[in-house]
Design an enzyme around this catalytic site. Structure first.
Site, PDB file in Angstrom:
ATOM      1  N   ASP A  95       0.863  -1.172   0.000  1.00 30.84           N
ATOM      2  CA  ASP A  95       0.000   0.000   0.000  1.00 30.84           C
ATOM      3  C   ASP A  95       0.906   1.231   0.000  1.00 30.84           C
ATOM      4  O   ASP A  95       2.026   1.196   0.502  1.00 30.84           O
ATOM      5  CB  ASP A  95      -0.909  -0.029   1.240  1.00 30.84           C
ATOM      6  CG  ASP A  95      -1.993   1.036   1.157  1.00 30.84           C
ATOM      7  OD1 ASP A  95      -2.038   1.784   0.153  1.00 30.84           O
ATOM      8  OD2 ASP A  95      -2.794   1.130   2.107  1.00 30.84           O
ATOM      9  N   ASP A 268      -7.880  -7.003   1.781  1.00 25.89           N
ATOM     10  CA  ASP A 268      -6.874  -7.112   2.834  1.00 25.89           C
ATOM     11  C   ASP A 268      -7.492  -6.533   4.089  1.00 25.89           C
ATOM     12  O   ASP A 268      -8.370  -5.664   4.011  1.00 25.89           O
ATOM     13  CB  ASP A 268      -5.613  -6.306   2.507  1.00 25.89           C
ATOM     14  CG  ASP A 268      -5.767  -4.842   2.864  1.00 25.89           C
ATOM     15  OD1 ASP A 268      -6.469  -4.125   2.109  1.00 25.89           O
ATOM     16  OD2 ASP A 268      -5.259  -4.413   3.907  1.00 25.89           O
ATOM     17  N   CYS A 306     -13.577 -26.920  12.053  1.00 16.41           N
ATOM     18  CA  CYS A 306     -12.324 -26.401  11.492  1.00 16.41           C
ATOM     19  C   CYS A 306     -11.225 -27.451  11.503  1.00 16.41           C
ATOM     20  O   CYS A 306     -11.113 -28.251  12.429  1.00 16.41           O
ATOM     21  CB  CYS A 306     -11.897 -25.178  12.294  1.00 16.41           C
ATOM     22  SG  CYS A 306     -10.351 -24.432  11.740  1.00 16.41           S
ATOM     23  N   CYS A 308      -7.857 -26.616  11.140  1.00 15.26           N
ATOM     24  CA  CYS A 308      -6.556 -25.947  11.286  1.00 15.26           C
ATOM     25  C   CYS A 308      -5.716 -26.604  12.379  1.00 15.26           C
ATOM     26  O   CYS A 308      -6.224 -27.373  13.192  1.00 15.26           O
ATOM     27  CB  CYS A 308      -6.738 -24.460  11.576  1.00 15.26           C
ATOM     28  SG  CYS A 308      -7.055 -24.054  13.306  1.00 15.26           S
ATOM     29  N   CYS A 311      -7.127 -26.011  15.915  1.00 13.15           N
ATOM     30  CA  CYS A 311      -8.340 -26.770  16.236  1.00 13.15           C
ATOM     31  C   CYS A 311      -8.076 -28.276  16.292  1.00 13.15           C
ATOM     32  O   CYS A 311      -8.784 -29.009  16.975  1.00 13.15           O
ATOM     33  CB  CYS A 311      -9.445 -26.443  15.243  1.00 13.15           C
ATOM     34  SG  CYS A 311     -10.111 -24.774  15.527  1.00 13.15           S
ATOM     35  N   HIS A 337      -5.388 -19.958  13.316  1.00 14.55           N
ATOM     36  CA  HIS A 337      -6.803 -20.313  13.165  1.00 14.55           C
ATOM     37  C   HIS A 337      -7.550 -19.272  12.327  1.00 14.55           C
ATOM     38  O   HIS A 337      -8.278 -19.624  11.389  1.00 14.55           O
ATOM     39  CB  HIS A 337      -7.494 -20.462  14.521  1.00 14.55           C
ATOM     40  CG  HIS A 337      -8.977 -20.563  14.375  1.00 14.55           C
ATOM     41  ND1 HIS A 337      -9.604 -21.742  14.027  1.00 14.55           N
ATOM     42  CD2 HIS A 337      -9.955 -19.622  14.434  1.00 14.55           C
ATOM     43  CE1 HIS A 337     -10.902 -21.519  13.902  1.00 14.55           C
ATOM     44  NE2 HIS A 337     -11.143 -20.245  14.140  1.00 14.55           N
TER      45      HIS A 337
END
Lengths: 377, 377
Positions: A95, A268, A306, A308, A311, A337
């Site tokens: 940016d 974003d 989930c 991940c 998890c 996560h």
């Protein structure tokens, strides 16, 4: 126009509606709609590049205002550019810092030539102009550059909003002329405050210019959500269909769904990573605020749906213990996560657009959340 | 004596000199001399268990005083024990908290029965005795338990040191009697202040009792290093050769070398992990303090002789940038490096003992450090 930057529109349901695409860059392919994790200072907070890659991050964000102040452009170039400096070999978008100068710098004077401001770190005085912002992004070797823009505050007088939009357009033209090589892509920023007509005009003016993509800036700066989406819906139908549209800095899960619904390709936001460090997890059933005493002996993972790392291996009880003890591992596990949740959400949306089932996906998304009230923070 | 705990002495050069061994436990083998990273609150700060395993950690430390106060023994047992709670399936040793009660609790009264103290977290009043400390360690399922001990301050009156040593011995006997099952090993703590004769007496008294190993406590509490090593050298020859000796809480790289030289088998220390979070790296050439401005554009890794993740991928310039920006990734990368250095150092010492070359190793170790003065912090 950047030589190695190509956007392929694979599917588009309606004009200004959900789209499926792919951005091809020298450093990699990015499937759109895409979420880009924020790595302001050359690190996506708490994670290694390998972890980002494993999560499925195709592109990450940096911020030229922050990197210019710390560690400085000369340090990054001396170390071989931003990719090598931070050990990330995928695409990076930086940016321009237009928004950061507005929101962080304790003092600033904006003129046609450029902007003078004081550093939020040490109060030192700096001057940046569109040419320098392009040169810095080229110097550190990013893949997608953003033009310096003027982001008006909110609320703002009509006159100021018009002036900022006009200046942003002129600065974008200067940015285009300032490019010294064909490598990195350059995106313009569409401003225009909360005036749909002005936003449309800006988009029309920009489409005549040869940018690689278009960012929607100056949104979610304090206005009602309805107004935000009215602005997005005003702009996207006016932008070239064959260029990616990037909605800057907005990214609750709901924002991602609503943005995709209105034809946005790139997002974003610091939310998944910042909220992670505040012990807040995004889940299919809503938000989990881990400091809640109800989780003290809760053996369940953050999100039972989930897959991940967090998890798969940790209970809410353990995560709560880490968080209340201010253990750094907590911030890592929540970041892993939340980003997994975000990338998974984007993948499900791409799938839904691909199969023409986005409307059904959107209904189901909201339905899961209203049923998950018991785990909301 | 614990059924599944066995110590094999593989090589011993001289009585009270360097030893090579192996501890066999139900949850894994540990080659000695070994360094145990400290995970006070059920997390080795900043790292995941997988990272610890990849680094080569065979056993980690917890602290029953800290875990008792936060999250509480009942939470850990409700979640299936400490291993499952923290997702670490290797051996865990927990310290009894004797030292922490001395050094952290803002108020304490010690009687024959046990110790009353206030929590350093919220001032709440607590009572612990040797039986309860064993019961808690059994409850959370650790692999090696430590008896509650009285650690005298320094300097201290001879009378107090004698009283503390005698009480520690009686408490150790009560701890032995308090065991309810054969699973976990139990180590006694040898106290005795800075009185070599008293330390020897204590060691002799302990060797009559059926402990699985012996810890040396109350050292490095403010005394000169020479005195520390005099105490260690007084104790180790008096301990049974077929039981491991653990030097509690001491662990500069020099301490590890000097401890091994005097027959110590196990070490723990917060130094590699705590100093990591203060931006200090242990290297073959000495210490690197990364905030030093000299590293601003330094493209070299922390240690050119090191093969750790951090040294393979990141420059001092990047690490300095992360550290001065207070980025969490800095703490992770320094922790990875420092623990790698520690495990590598232990492996080199085991190799040196195995080949009868420990004296040569020790000379070379100090020589490298004196040559590396330019990178010392």
């Amino acid at each position: 126009m950047a030589q190695e930057f190509k956007f392929f529109l694979k599917k588009s349901q309606t004009s200004g509606g959900p789209r499926l695409g792919e951005i091809s860059m020298a450093r990699g392919l990015v499937a759109t709609p895409a979420f880009m994790p924020v790595g302001t200072l050359g690190t996506v907070k708490t994670l290694t590049p390998e972890e980002l890659q494993d999560l499925g991050a195709g592109i990450i964000l940096g911020n030229i205002y922050h990197l210019y102040l710390r560690p400085g452009i000369e340090v990054i170039t001396a170390l071989g550019g931003l990719h090598r400096f931070m050990h990330w070999d995928g695409p990076i978008l930086t940016d321009s810092g237009g928004y950061q100068i507005l929101s962080l710098a304790p003092f600033r004077t904006l003129k046609e030539a450029g902007v003078t401001f004081r550093s939020h770190l040490d109060g030192s005085l700096h001057f940046l102009d569109p040419e320098k912002v392009v040169a810095m992004q080229e110097a550190i070797g990013v893949d997608i550059m953003i033009c310096l823009d003027e982001c008006p505050g909110y609320p703002a007088k009509e006159e100021e909003v018009r002036k900022a939009a006009a200046l942003t357009l002129r600065w974008a033209q200067r940015s285009l002329a300032a490019r010294s090589r064909e490598g990195p892509a350059l995106f313009a920023v569409v401003q225009g405050g909360m005036m749909p007509e002005l936003r449309r005009e800006q988009a029309q003016a920009f489409r005549e210019l040869d940018f690689d993509g278009y960012a929607l800036g100056g949104l979610s700066v304090g206005e009602d959500k309805e107004l935000t989406w009215e602005m997005v819906a005003a702009v996207t139908p006016e932008l070239p269909v064959d260029k990616p549209r990037y909605l800057m800095g907005m990214g609750t899960p709901e924002d991602l769904v609503e943005g995709v619904a209105r034809g946005v390709d790139m997002f974003d936001c610091v939310l998944p990573t910042r909220n992670a460090r505040n012990g807040m997890a995004f889940t299919t059933a809503g938000r989990v605020v881990i400091k809640n005493a109800a989780y003290t002996q809760d053996p369940r993972p953050l999100d039972e749906a989930c897959g991940c790392y967090t998890c798969r291996h940790y209970s809410r009880a353990y995560l709560r213990h880490l968080f209340v003890s201010r253990e750094i591992l907590a911030y890592r596990l929540f970041t892993l996560h939340n980003l997994y949740y975000y990338f998974h959400l984007m993948a499900r949306m791409r799938q839904a657009v691909a199969t023409g089932a986005f409307a059904a996906f959107r209904r189901e998304f909201y339905q899961n959340r209203s049923e998950g009230g018991n785990t909301r923070g």
